[in-house]
Design a protein around this motif. Structure first.
Motif, PDB file in Angstrom:
ATOM      1  N   THR A 136       2.246  26.182  14.361  1.00  0.00           N
ATOM      2  CA  THR A 136       1.764  25.450  15.531  1.00  0.00           C
ATOM      3  C   THR A 136       2.487  25.900  16.802  1.00  0.00           C
ATOM      4  O   THR A 136       1.869  26.181  17.826  1.00  0.00           O
TER       5      THR A 136
ATOM      6  N   HIS B  84      -2.604  14.834  15.046  1.00  0.00           N
ATOM      7  CA  HIS B  84      -2.374  16.269  15.257  1.00  0.00           C
ATOM      8  C   HIS B  84      -3.695  16.845  15.768  1.00  0.00           C
ATOM      9  O   HIS B  84      -4.416  17.539  15.058  1.00  0.00           O
TER      10      HIS B  84
ATOM     11  N   ARG C 191      -0.801  13.308   9.382  1.00  0.00           N
ATOM     12  CA  ARG C 191      -1.391  13.266  10.728  1.00  0.00           C
ATOM     13  C   ARG C 191      -2.600  14.196  10.816  1.00  0.00           C
ATOM     14  O   ARG C 191      -3.515  13.960  11.589  1.00  0.00           O
TER      15      ARG C 191
ATOM     16  N   ARG D 182      -0.595  19.462   2.113  1.00  0.00           N
ATOM     17  CA  ARG D 182       0.712  19.765   1.543  1.00  0.00           C
ATOM     18  C   ARG D 182       1.262  18.537   0.815  1.00  0.00           C
ATOM     19  O   ARG D 182       1.222  17.420   1.346  1.00  0.00           O
TER      20      ARG D 182
ATOM     21  N   PRO E 184      -4.071  23.047   5.969  1.00  0.00           N
ATOM     22  CA  PRO E 184      -3.465  23.234   7.291  1.00  0.00           C
ATOM     23  C   PRO E 184      -2.199  24.081   7.263  1.00  0.00           C
ATOM     24  O   PRO E 184      -1.751  24.565   8.311  1.00  0.00           O
ATOM     25  N   GLY E 185      -1.618  24.274   6.073  1.00  0.00           N
ATOM     26  CA  GLY E 185      -0.357  24.987   5.957  1.00  0.00           C
ATOM     27  C   GLY E 185       0.788  24.087   6.399  1.00  0.00           C
ATOM     28  O   GLY E 185       0.559  23.111   7.101  1.00  0.00           O
TER      29      GLY E 185
HETATM   30  C1  NCD Z   1       0.984  20.270   9.389  1.00  0.00           C
HETATM   31  C2  NCD Z   1       1.857  19.417  10.245  1.00  0.00           C
HETATM   32  O1  NCD Z   1       2.974  19.794  10.591  1.00  0.00           O
HETATM   33  O2  NCD Z   1       1.411  18.351  10.574  1.00  0.00           O
HETATM   34  N1  NCD Z   1       1.153  21.630   9.558  1.00  0.00           N
HETATM   35  C3  NCD Z   1       0.628  22.247  10.655  1.00  0.00           C
HETATM   36  O3  NCD Z   1       0.719  21.792  11.770  1.00  0.00           O
HETATM   37  N2  NCD Z   1      -0.051  23.375  10.430  1.00  0.00           N
HETATM   38  C4  NCD Z   1       0.890  19.850   7.998  1.00  0.00           C
HETATM   39  C5  NCD Z   1       2.127  19.756   7.156  1.00  0.00           C
HETATM   40  O4  NCD Z   1       3.251  19.863   7.597  1.00  0.00           O
HETATM   41  O5  NCD Z   1       1.929  19.535   5.944  1.00  0.00           O
END
Ligand code: NCD
Length: 327
Positions: A73, A150, A183, A242, A282-283
């Protein structure tokens, strides 16, 4: 059109963008979603050029203020700002200095004093960016606040789906895993249901949100399902989340192996979905926990596309928030 400009005729319509901040997408109209999607298309075109840079934000300063770890991000926002020729200042707050209200506001004002026009903020506490926005002169973009919202992740997820499906309306979208603390799930639910999809949240009961369905529900068109084969049946899109290991220590799942046995997204399970199902995440991915490596890198997976589309969508958001489409 010159190579280094945005093309006026590429379809950014005169739908007005009247937001100073982007804190969540819970009150977005369908035309606002459309505007972001169309603007992201223009940005994707910029990204396909040999020189991926336009002067749209020249003279603007973008700040990133991250109170939580982040790879994709933060770097995605930074690159997005640089592709639009903005100056970027990065501030990573250490977890030991997690701010209470006042400190956060002081930090925002300090960044504004050095000239920040847009501040991209990630914070472990839900509502932190709303608080900052109340006191900020700059625009605040929420890059994740606790388990709350998010918005740019949800916008890039919507954009990615639209690269594979003609519209969101009528899709069956399954969000698999810990939607209670996510989120990403929360913002996506707003976007997907606002655009007419039906959303099924699947996972063990302890990881499914409370209060989403029933008489006093905030959201509509949502189902909770603890049986993964019923959830995946006929799905158009499956988004795995995740599995946060801290959930196990919090006693919300008895054993990670049990979760894997019942809920990991595997090829066998995915066979219940539609043949053209789109698989998302989303990773960061814990491979072979919430999703098998075979599915994560398989033909249905758009996980890498989500990351590259994230850049175009964040360029679009920065462009719109700084008034780019009003010139
Ligand atoms: C997510 C986050 O940080 O909310 N990752 C992201 O922004 N790509 C999801 C996560 O941490 O599991």
């Amino acid at each position: 059109m010159t190579e280094n400009s945005l093309n006026e005729n590429q379809g950014i319509e005169a739908v007005s963008w009247n937001r100073k901040h982007l804190l969540d997408i819970d009150d977005f109209s369908t035309s606002e979603f459309d505007l972001v999607m169309k603007t992201a298309d223009v940005m994707k075109d910029v990204l396909s050029r040999p020189i991926k840079k336009v002067p749209a934000l020249r003279g603007k300063t973008i700040g990133t203020l991250f109170y939580e770890p982040s790879t994709r991000t933060r770097s995605s926002f930074e690159l997005a700002a640089k592709n639009l020729s903005a100056d970027v200042v990065n501030l990573a707050a250490s977890s030991s200095s997690i701010a209470k209200g006042e400190n956060l506001i002081d930090t925002v004002h300090t960044l504004e004093a050095v000239g920040v026009d847009v501040l991209i903020m990630r914070h472990p506490i839900a509502g932190a960016s709303h608080l900052a926005a109340r006191y900020a002169k700059s625009s605040i973009i929420n890059a994740g606040d606790g388990a709350h919202a998010h918005p740019t992740q949800a916008l890039l997820d919507m954009y990615t789906i639209l690269k594979h499906k003609p519209c969101i309306q009528g899709l069956k979208i399954v969000i698999l895993g810990d939607s209670r603390h996510s989120r990403v799930a929360r913002s996506n639910i707003w976007g997907f249901t606002a655009m007419g999809a039906s959303v099924t949240l699947c996972g063990p009961r302890s990881l499914l949100p409370v209060g989403l369905t029933g008489q006093h529900a905030v959201y509509s068109n949502i189902k909770l399902e603890t049986d993964i084969s019923l959830a995946l049946d006929g799905a158009d899109v499956v988004m795995a989340l995740r599995m946060q290991k801290e959930r196990q220590s919090a006693g919300l799942i008895p054993d990670i192996r049990e979760y894997v046995a019942q809920f990991r997204l595997t090829s066998e399970r995915l066979a219940a979905a539609r043949p053209d199902v789109v698989v998302m995440h989303p990773g960061p991915v814990n491979e072979d926990i919430e999703i098998s490596s075979e599915v994560a890198s398989g033909p249905h997976s758009v996980i890498n596309e989500q990351v590259s589309n994230g850049l175009a969508v964040r360029m679009a958001v920065l462009y719109l928030i700084t008034g780019g489409n009003k010139e």
